[in-house]
Design an enzyme around this catalytic site. Structure first.
Site, PDB file in Angstrom:
ATOM      1  N   ASP A   1      63.327  -1.520  85.132  1.00  4.76           N
ATOM      2  CA  ASP A   1      64.454  -2.194  84.497  1.00  4.76           C
ATOM      3  C   ASP A   1      64.846  -3.336  85.448  1.00  4.76           C
ATOM      4  O   ASP A   1      65.379  -3.096  86.528  1.00  4.76           O
ATOM      5  CB  ASP A   1      65.613  -1.198  84.296  1.00  4.76           C
ATOM      6  CG  ASP A   1      66.797  -1.816  83.558  1.00  4.76           C
ATOM      7  OD1 ASP A   1      66.986  -3.046  83.655  1.00  4.76           O
ATOM      8  OD2 ASP A   1      67.556  -1.074  82.906  1.00  4.76           O
TER       9      ASP A   1
ATOM     10  N   LYS B   1      72.780  -9.503  79.782  1.00  5.73           N
ATOM     11  CA  LYS B   1      73.263  -9.796  81.119  1.00  5.73           C
ATOM     12  C   LYS B   1      72.798 -11.194  81.560  1.00  5.73           C
ATOM     13  O   LYS B   1      73.109 -12.164  80.908  1.00  5.73           O
ATOM     14  CB  LYS B   1      72.825  -8.685  82.066  1.00  5.73           C
ATOM     15  CG  LYS B   1      73.031  -7.265  81.490  1.00  5.73           C
ATOM     16  CD  LYS B   1      74.470  -6.912  81.186  1.00  5.73           C
ATOM     17  CE  LYS B   1      74.618  -5.638  80.364  1.00  5.73           C
ATOM     18  NZ  LYS B   1      73.926  -4.454  80.855  1.00  5.73           N
TER      19      LYS B   1
ATOM     20  N   TYR C   1      71.283   3.046  84.951  1.00  3.94           N
ATOM     21  CA  TYR C   1      72.363   2.592  84.071  1.00  3.94           C
ATOM     22  C   TYR C   1      72.910   3.781  83.265  1.00  3.94           C
ATOM     23  O   TYR C   1      72.129   4.588  82.743  1.00  3.94           O
ATOM     24  CB  TYR C   1      71.796   1.505  83.155  1.00  3.94           C
ATOM     25  CG  TYR C   1      72.762   0.988  82.127  1.00  3.94           C
ATOM     26  CD1 TYR C   1      73.821   0.177  82.515  1.00  3.94           C
ATOM     27  CD2 TYR C   1      72.621   1.302  80.790  1.00  3.94           C
ATOM     28  CE1 TYR C   1      74.724  -0.287  81.572  1.00  3.94           C
ATOM     29  CE2 TYR C   1      73.509   0.829  79.839  1.00  3.94           C
ATOM     30  CZ  TYR C   1      74.559   0.036  80.245  1.00  3.94           C
ATOM     31  OH  TYR C   1      75.452  -0.430  79.308  1.00  3.94           O
TER      32      TYR C   1
ATOM     33  N   ARG D   1      61.551  -8.149  59.722  1.00  4.74           N
ATOM     34  CA  ARG D   1      61.610  -7.071  60.711  1.00  4.74           C
ATOM     35  C   ARG D   1      60.345  -7.114  61.561  1.00  4.74           C
ATOM     36  O   ARG D   1      60.360  -6.865  62.757  1.00  4.74           O
ATOM     37  CB  ARG D   1      61.769  -5.700  60.027  1.00  4.74           C
ATOM     38  CG  ARG D   1      61.549  -4.543  60.995  1.00  4.74           C
ATOM     39  CD  ARG D   1      62.186  -3.209  60.586  1.00  4.74           C
ATOM     40  NE  ARG D   1      62.196  -2.926  59.172  1.00  4.74           N
ATOM     41  CZ  ARG D   1      61.113  -2.605  58.456  1.00  4.74           C
ATOM     42  NH1 ARG D   1      59.923  -2.517  59.016  1.00  4.74           N
ATOM     43  NH2 ARG D   1      61.219  -2.381  57.168  1.00  4.74           N
TER      44      ARG D   1
HETATM   45  C1  LIG Z   1      73.452  -3.241  80.317  1.00  2.54           C
HETATM   46  C2  LIG Z   1      72.267  -2.576  80.846  1.00  2.54           C
HETATM   47  C3  LIG Z   1      71.396  -1.857  80.022  1.00  2.54           C
HETATM   48  C4  LIG Z   1      71.662  -1.655  78.543  1.00  2.54           C
HETATM   49  O1  LIG Z   1      71.680  -2.854  77.848  1.00  2.54           O
HETATM   50  P1  LIG Z   1      72.542  -3.130  76.497  1.00  2.54           P
HETATM   51  O2  LIG Z   1      72.159  -4.511  76.160  1.00  2.54           O
HETATM   52  O3  LIG Z   1      73.968  -2.951  76.868  1.00  2.54           O
HETATM   53  O4  LIG Z   1      72.103  -2.114  75.505  1.00  2.54           O
HETATM   54  C5  LIG Z   1      70.272  -1.304  80.588  1.00  2.54           C
HETATM   55  N1  LIG Z   1      70.011  -1.424  81.899  1.00  2.54           N
HETATM   56  C6  LIG Z   1      70.838  -2.089  82.725  1.00  2.54           C
HETATM   57  C7  LIG Z   1      70.485  -2.190  84.170  1.00  2.54           C
HETATM   58  C8  LIG Z   1      71.985  -2.690  82.236  1.00  2.54           C
HETATM   59  O5  LIG Z   1      72.794  -3.341  83.069  1.00  2.54           O
END
Ligand SMILES: *Cc1c(COP(=O)(O)O)cnc(C)c1O
Length: 381
Positions: free
Chosen positions: A170, A195, A98, A46
């Site tokens: 982000d 993504k 998001y 961890r």
């Molecule tokens: C998908 C996404 C998230 C969250 O990510 P997960 O891997 O689904 O938890 C946060 N910010 C943006 C811009 C996203 O597209």
């Protein structure tokens, strides 16, 4: 080094014990001690895992940061960032973040005495006037999902410096190939590696990259304490995905430009939102703060009925949540990714019932256009 050289080599050095060119998947939960009182530097997985550590070095290098942390999901990474705050602290955040971030704040974090003000962060004055004496953090997403509104990272970073708070960006939508928030003055970058970074729609993960010593120490402590770490297998998948990030992003972008032009000229498309189009209100900012316009396009089809007819007719574009994969994914924001945002709030943000969001993949552009044309033909004039 250039971006793609780093994407292939930074953090992904040849394994010193075997010469393995691909970073091994260290599928272990614990490590034998050398002797009592002496470890190999690894104690429990961890806290530290060599596959995860390789990914953390890789992402830190690509984001031009000091240290990376890999989490079990993008949301786990975002939660870790907010966990650096204490009860009573205030955050100014982009109103069009998001949907999962919105849900985490309203359904979980608000119960812990943190306060949040959602603002139109494309407007610097709105960010500044939302700040209070307790503001510790500004959290932005640029471009936003699905409206693709931009926030000026450099201007927001200098505002944050003046007001003594941290700027978190982000960077999921642009990826480090196209946008480097830390170089523009941000303090922390977060990613959903699910993504573009992983890019193959086969892993859920997240990352945070920090520059400052105090953030690095705190995030490390939170990561090992709360324990939402990325597994060795998923770390390896993201490492593999990252190797082709540069070539994938170039193709996502060139396909997106071709498709945006096609949609922009089509009679059944009301409006196309793509930062690369001259018609985008922040086209100049997009050109200035990023190295490209990305692979995300949103567009309006006039009504929910038109959107449904269009989506149901597609054969190549896959109707699914998520984005950033090699395959083109298409979604209906109001009923899918933003269903947890209340209806009146969606209307105010411009997430209308006729809005469709396209994550342009790396297939052949002609085939994608033929598919989109098939869908558009189904819409009654
Ligand atoms: C998908 C996404 C998230 C969250 O990510 P997960 O891997 O689904 O938890 C946060 N910010 C943006 C811009 C996203 O597209």
């Amino acid at each position: 080094m250039g971006f793609s050289t780093d994407a292939i080599h930074a953090g992904q050095e040849t394994d010193p014990t075997t010469g393995a060119v691909s970073v091994p998947i260290y599928q272990t939960s614990t490590y034998e001690m050398v002797e009592l009182g002496k470890t190999t530097g690894y104690d429990y997985a961890r806290t530290i895992n060599p596959t995860r550590a390789a990914l953390e070095r890789s992402i830190a290098a690509l984001e031009r940061g000091q240290r990376g942390f890999a989490f079990a999901s993008g949301m786990a990474g975002i939660n870790a960032v907010f966990s650096m705050l204490s009860s009573g602290d205030h955050v100014v955040i982009s109103e069009n973040v998001y949907g999962g971030t919105f849900r985490l704040i309203n359904g979980v974090l608000k119960n812990f005495g943190l306060t949040f003000t959602f603002v139109d962060s494309s407007n610097q004055a709105a960010i500044e006037s939302a700040m209070t004496g307790s503001t510790k953090m500004v959290f932005i997403e640029t471009p936003t999902n699905p409206i693709l509104t931009l926030t000026d990272i450099e201007a927001t970073a200098s505002l944050c410096r003046r007001r003594g708070c941290d700027l978190v960006v982000d960077n999921t939508f642009m990826s480090p190939f196209l946008q480097s928030p830390l170089e523009l003055g941000a303090d922390l970058v977060v990613h959903s590696t699910t993504k573009f970074l992983n890019g193959h729609s086969d892993s859920v993960g997240g990352a945070v990259v920090a520059v400052k010593k105090e953030h690095i120490e705190r995030l490390h402590f939170i990561q090992k304490s709360a324990g939402a770490v990325l597994s060795p297998m998923d770390s390896w998948l993201v490492l593999r995905g990252i190797k082709t990030l540069g070539v994938r992003m170039e193709r996502h972008e060139s396909n997106a430009r071709t498709i945006a032009d096609f949609l922009d000229g089509h009679e059944k498309v009301r409006r196309v939102l793509y930062p690369g189009l001259d018609s985008h209100p922040q086209h100049a900012l997009a050109a200035r703060q990023a190295r490209g316009f990305g692979g995300m396009i949103s567009f309006e089809l006039g009504s929910y009925d038109a959107a449904k007819r269009f989506l149901d007719a597609l054969q190549i574009c896959t109707l699914a949540e998520s984005l950033g994969g090699v395959e083109t994914l298409i979604s209906h924001s109001a009923s899918m990714t933003h269903a947890s945002v209340p209806q009146h709030e969606r209307q105010r943000l411009g997430i209308k019932d006729d809005l469709v969001r396209l994550s342009v993949g790396i297939e052949d552009a002609e085939d994608l256009i033929a598919d989109l044309r098939r869908g558009l033909d189904r819409i009654e004039a």
